[in-house]
Design a protein around this motif. Structure first.
Motif, PDB file in Angstrom:
ATOM      1  N   LEU A  66       0.797  -1.222   0.000  1.00  0.00           N
ATOM      2  CA  LEU A  66       0.000   0.000   0.000  1.00  0.00           C
ATOM      3  C   LEU A  66       0.832   1.275   0.000  1.00  0.00           C
ATOM      4  CD1 LEU A  66      -3.128   0.118   0.078  1.00  0.00           C
ATOM      5  CD2 LEU A  66      -2.938   0.730   2.474  1.00  0.00           C
ATOM      6  N   GLN A  67       2.097   1.182   0.398  1.00  0.00           N
ATOM      7  CA  GLN A  67       2.948   2.369   0.545  1.00  0.00           C
ATOM      8  C   GLN A  67       2.231   3.438   1.385  1.00  0.00           C
ATOM      9  OE1 GLN A  67       6.076   4.999  -2.153  1.00  0.00           O
ATOM     10  NE2 GLN A  67       3.987   4.809  -2.850  1.00  0.00           N
ATOM     11  N   VAL A  68       1.580   2.983   2.464  1.00  0.00           N
ATOM     12  CA  VAL A  68       0.827   3.813   3.420  1.00  0.00           C
ATOM     13  C   VAL A  68      -0.112   4.805   2.751  1.00  0.00           C
ATOM     14  CG1 VAL A  68       2.484   3.513   5.281  1.00  0.00           C
ATOM     15  CG2 VAL A  68       2.730   5.474   3.754  1.00  0.00           C
ATOM     16  N   GLY A  69      -0.613   4.434   1.558  1.00  0.00           N
ATOM     17  CA  GLY A  69      -1.595   5.286   0.892  1.00  0.00           C
ATOM     18  C   GLY A  69      -1.008   6.415   0.081  1.00  0.00           C
ATOM     19  N   ILE A  70       0.269   6.326  -0.263  1.00  0.00           N
ATOM     20  CA  ILE A  70       0.917   7.353  -1.081  1.00  0.00           C
ATOM     21  C   ILE A  70       0.841   6.939  -2.548  1.00  0.00           C
ATOM     22  CG2 ILE A  70       3.057   8.594  -1.565  1.00  0.00           C
ATOM     23  CD1 ILE A  70       3.902   8.022   1.313  1.00  0.00           C
ATOM     24  N   SER A  71       0.306   7.785  -3.391  1.00  0.00           N
ATOM     25  CA  SER A  71       0.242   7.511  -4.824  1.00  0.00           C
ATOM     26  C   SER A  71       1.540   7.977  -5.481  1.00  0.00           C
ATOM     27  CB  SER A  71      -0.950   8.234  -5.454  1.00  0.00           C
ATOM     28  OG  SER A  71      -0.986   8.018  -6.854  1.00  0.00           O
ATOM     29  N   VAL A 130      -3.009  -9.006 -12.515  1.00  0.00           N
ATOM     30  CA  VAL A 130      -2.534  -7.801 -11.856  1.00  0.00           C
ATOM     31  C   VAL A 130      -3.554  -6.711 -12.158  1.00  0.00           C
ATOM     32  CG1 VAL A 130      -1.108  -7.097 -13.832  1.00  0.00           C
ATOM     33  CG2 VAL A 130      -0.578  -6.234 -11.548  1.00  0.00           C
ATOM     34  N   LEU A 131      -3.863  -5.908 -11.157  1.00  0.00           N
ATOM     35  CA  LEU A 131      -4.898  -4.893 -11.293  1.00  0.00           C
ATOM     36  C   LEU A 131      -4.278  -3.532 -11.574  1.00  0.00           C
ATOM     37  CD1 LEU A 131      -7.171  -5.942  -8.287  1.00  0.00           C
ATOM     38  CD2 LEU A 131      -7.165  -6.805 -10.629  1.00  0.00           C
ATOM     39  N   ASP A 132      -4.857  -2.815 -12.484  1.00  0.00           N
ATOM     40  CA  ASP A 132      -4.330  -1.515 -12.898  1.00  0.00           C
ATOM     41  C   ASP A 132      -4.890  -0.425 -11.987  1.00  0.00           C
ATOM     42  OD1 ASP A 132      -3.051   0.471 -14.261  1.00  0.00           O
ATOM     43  OD2 ASP A 132      -4.431   0.502 -15.952  1.00  0.00           O
ATOM     44  N   GLN A 133      -4.368  -0.375 -10.760  1.00  0.00           N
ATOM     45  CA  GLN A 133      -4.842   0.592  -9.769  1.00  0.00           C
ATOM     46  C   GLN A 133      -3.645   1.384  -9.251  1.00  0.00           C
ATOM     47  OE1 GLN A 133      -8.043   0.989  -9.223  1.00  0.00           O
ATOM     48  NE2 GLN A 133      -8.757  -0.824 -10.328  1.00  0.00           N
ATOM     49  N   LEU A 134      -3.554   2.646  -9.634  1.00  0.00           N
ATOM     50  CA  LEU A 134      -2.403   3.467  -9.269  1.00  0.00           C
ATOM     51  C   LEU A 134      -2.623   4.153  -7.922  1.00  0.00           C
ATOM     52  CD1 LEU A 134      -1.499   5.050 -12.733  1.00  0.00           C
ATOM     53  CD2 LEU A 134      -0.318   3.229 -11.527  1.00  0.00           C
ATOM     54  N   PHE A 135      -2.734   3.351  -6.864  1.00  0.00           N
ATOM     55  CA  PHE A 135      -2.887   3.890  -5.524  1.00  0.00           C
ATOM     56  C   PHE A 135      -1.577   3.852  -4.750  1.00  0.00           C
ATOM     57  CE2 PHE A 135      -7.302   2.031  -6.119  1.00  0.00           C
ATOM     58  CZ  PHE A 135      -7.896   3.256  -6.375  1.00  0.00           C
ATOM     59  N   SER A 136      -0.533   3.274  -5.316  1.00  0.00           N
ATOM     60  CA  SER A 136       0.713   3.024  -4.596  1.00  0.00           C
ATOM     61  C   SER A 136       1.836   3.009  -5.618  1.00  0.00           C
ATOM     62  CB  SER A 136       0.599   1.678  -3.864  1.00  0.00           C
ATOM     63  OG  SER A 136       1.833   1.280  -3.322  1.00  0.00           O
ATOM     64  N   ASP A 137       3.031   2.595  -5.199  1.00  0.00           N
ATOM     65  CA  ASP A 137       4.102   2.383  -6.180  1.00  0.00           C
ATOM     66  C   ASP A 137       4.136   0.934  -6.655  1.00  0.00           C
ATOM     67  OD1 ASP A 137       4.969   1.444  -3.733  1.00  0.00           O
ATOM     68  OD2 ASP A 137       7.054   2.081  -4.016  1.00  0.00           O
ATOM     69  N   GLN A 169       0.811  -4.947   2.757  1.00  0.00           N
ATOM     70  CA  GLN A 169       2.147  -4.602   3.228  1.00  0.00           C
ATOM     71  C   GLN A 169       2.281  -3.077   3.200  1.00  0.00           C
ATOM     72  OE1 GLN A 169       2.560  -6.654  -0.133  1.00  0.00           O
ATOM     73  NE2 GLN A 169       1.325  -7.989   1.178  1.00  0.00           N
ATOM     74  N   GLU A 170       3.196  -2.577   4.032  1.00  0.00           N
ATOM     75  CA  GLU A 170       3.434  -1.135   4.167  1.00  0.00           C
ATOM     76  C   GLU A 170       2.143  -0.386   4.465  1.00  0.00           C
ATOM     77  OE1 GLU A 170       6.038   0.922   1.510  1.00  0.00           O
ATOM     78  OE2 GLU A 170       7.257  -0.854   1.113  1.00  0.00           O
TER      79      GLU A 170
END
Length: 261
Positions: free
Chosen positions: A5-10, A220-227, A51-52
């Protein structure tokens, strides 16, 4: 599903690791909107490895992201593994969200420097229980090798296993660690490019399954919510495994034949 998730950072470009880096320490109003969208995305799954994620600190607006996503996705069960406790500044965690009641959950600290861990959840009873592992491995190859050794010892006595997470290595790199694949009856699914999210070039996020399980769909899902991009699968359970899950709970009638992870 497994999702770093990268703590919700896009993040949509490498330079944003610098320009958006402050979000690892300070709250951001847009983070809440992203988490709401992620929660909606998770509604279609039975088991989600995270994760993250932040367990509730200043940078996340004192919101436990695992609890929030579980609530938003209508997941009745959630588990948090706190791997790096920086007090009110950051609560680095792994998470597991479930629609299925776990018979037992264990936290494992992985070998190497502090901050890496694995969750082991058992669903059902007896030898045919379903075992789900959530892991976030280190970046260095030597430390990864020690961590794969550790996971292989945990998994080798078990029959029906799903291991998912950000393993920070490709299938080819994992195959260079023969003990992991030769001593454990695990099979990797097709390597799906998941990193970096804006232009995927490496398969770092994986769902590995034992040969007793069957995969119907893997994507794999195309969701740009993280890195990272999330990776998801539909897994068919053998009849004995489905019965073991059913015997552990009176919630499922009839026993489940598949689970979405």
């Amino acid at each position: 599903m497994t999702f770093n998730l990268q703590v919700g950072i896009s993040t949509r470009a490498y330079y944003q690791y610098l320009t958006n880096g402050w979000q690892h320490f300070l709250p951001n109003a847009k983070r809440g909107k992203r988490l709401a969208l992620i929660g909606e995305l998770l509604r279609g799954y039975d088991l989600v490895a995270l994760q993250e994620v932040d367990g509730g600190s200043f940078r996340s607006g004192n919101i436990n992201q695992i609890d929030y996503l579980a609530s938003r996705a209508d997941m009745p069960y959630r588990f948090q593994q706190l791997n790096r406790n920086l007090g009110r500044f950051a609560q680095h965690s792994n998470g597991l969200l479930c629609r299925l009641p776990a018979a037992r959950v264990e936290n494992h600290r992985l070998p190497g420097p502090p901050g890496r861990g694995a969750i082991h959840a058992r669903f059902g009873i007896g030898d045919d229980a379903l075992h789900v592992f959530v892991a976030h491995l280190a970046l260095g190859a030597k430390t990864q090798a020690r961590q794969l050794d550790y996971l292989s010892e945990l998994i080798s006595p078990l029959r029906h296993v799903v291991l998912m997470g950000d393993l920070n290595c490709t299938v080819e790199q994992m195959r260079k660690h023969p003990r992991f694949f030769e001593s454990i009856d695990l099979q990797p699914l097709e390597a799906l490019l998941s990193y970096p999210a804006w232009q995927p070039k490496r398969a770092l996020d994986h769902i590995l399954i034992s040969s007793t399980l069957t995969v119907r769909q893997y994507s794999v899902l195309d969701q740009l919510f993280s890195d990272h991009l999330p990776v998801a699968a539909e897994i068919e359970l053998p009849e004995a495994c489905a019965v073991a899950l059913d015997e552990a709970s009176d919630i499922w009638i009839p026993p489940p034949k598949t689970v979405l992870v």
